[in-house]
Design a protein around this motif. Structure first.
Motif, short mmCIF file in Angstrom:
data_model
loop_
_atom_site.label_atom_id
_atom_site.label_comp_id
_atom_site.label_asym_id
_atom_site.label_seq_id
_atom_site.Cartn_x
_atom_site.Cartn_y
_atom_site.Cartn_z
N ASN A 2 0.82 -1.21 0.00
CA ASN A 2 0.00 0.00 0.00
C ASN A 2 0.86 1.26 0.00
O ASN A 2 0.53 2.23 -0.68
N ALA A 3 1.95 1.25 0.76
CA ALA A 3 2.81 2.43 0.85
C ALA A 3 3.56 2.68 -0.46
O ALA A 3 3.89 3.82 -0.77
N CYS A 5 5.17 1.40 -7.32
CA CYS A 5 6.27 0.59 -7.87
C CYS A 5 6.03 -0.91 -7.72
O CYS A 5 6.87 -1.71 -8.13
N ASN A 6 4.91 -1.31 -7.15
CA ASN A 6 4.52 -2.72 -7.10
C ASN A 6 5.66 -3.64 -6.60
O ASN A 6 6.16 -4.48 -7.36
N PRO A 7 6.06 -3.51 -5.34
CA PRO A 7 7.15 -4.35 -4.83
C PRO A 7 6.76 -5.82 -4.73
O PRO A 7 5.58 -6.15 -4.62
N THR A 8 7.76 -6.67 -4.78
CA THR A 8 7.56 -8.10 -4.59
C THR A 8 8.09 -8.46 -3.21
O THR A 8 9.24 -8.17 -2.89
N PHE A 17 12.17 -4.12 -5.19
CA PHE A 17 11.59 -3.00 -5.90
C PHE A 17 12.21 -2.96 -7.30
O PHE A 17 13.41 -3.21 -7.45
N PRO A 18 11.41 -2.63 -8.32
CA PRO A 18 11.97 -2.57 -9.68
C PRO A 18 13.16 -1.61 -9.74
O PRO A 18 13.11 -0.51 -9.17
N HIS A 19 14.22 -2.03 -10.41
CA HIS A 19 15.45 -1.23 -10.45
C HIS A 19 15.27 0.10 -11.19
O HIS A 19 16.02 1.04 -10.95
N SER A 29 10.38 5.43 -6.98
CA SER A 29 9.34 5.93 -6.07
C SER A 29 9.52 5.43 -4.64
O SER A 29 9.02 6.06 -3.71
N ALA A 30 10.25 4.35 -4.44
CA ALA A 30 10.53 3.86 -3.08
C ALA A 30 11.78 4.54 -2.52
O ALA A 30 12.02 4.49 -1.31
N GLY A 31 12.57 5.16 -3.37
CA GLY A 31 13.80 5.83 -2.95
C GLY A 31 14.80 5.85 -4.08
O GLY A 31 14.75 5.02 -4.99
N GLU A 32 15.72 6.78 -4.00
CA GLU A 32 16.75 6.95 -5.03
C GLU A 32 17.92 5.99 -4.84
O GLU A 32 18.66 5.72 -5.78
#
Length: 97
Positions: free
Chosen positions: A37-38, A42-45, A70-72, A76-79
């Motif tokens: 949800n957060a 980026c749809n993490p696995t 997280f997709p490389h 959006s999750a961080g730089e």
């Protein structure tokens, strides 16, 4: 008896109960939902790691290790890893210490 067979017997004797497994699976579902949800963009696995995935989890002392991928090509999750770590930590800090 060789060492490998001995260790297999020790581990078999330390298997978690169905209730313990259900509790861990419920916790995994909760963590996955919080992270998903957060970071929906980026749809993490989310997956098991550590002793759970290795099949060496034991009843004497266990915890649940989870990995978040997280997709490389999505930032959006961080730089960088530090930002991703801090953002996931912050996401979970409302529900976990």
């Amino acid at each position: 008896m060789d060492v490998e067979k001995y260790l297999e017997q020790v581990l078999k004797g330390q298997e978690l109960s169905e209730e313990q497994i259900e509790t861990l699976e419920s916790a995994r579902d909760e963590v996955e939902e919080l992270i998903s949800n957060a970071f929906a963009d980026c749809n993490p696995t989310i997956g098991y790691a550590g002793s759970r995935i290795k099949g060496t989890m034991n009843n004497i002392s266990y915890d649940l290790d989870l990995t978040s991928y997280f997709p490389h090509d999505d930032t959006s999750a961080g730089e960088n890893l530090e930002e991703i770590y801090n953002n996931v930590r912050d996401c979970l800090s409302n529900s976990y210490i």
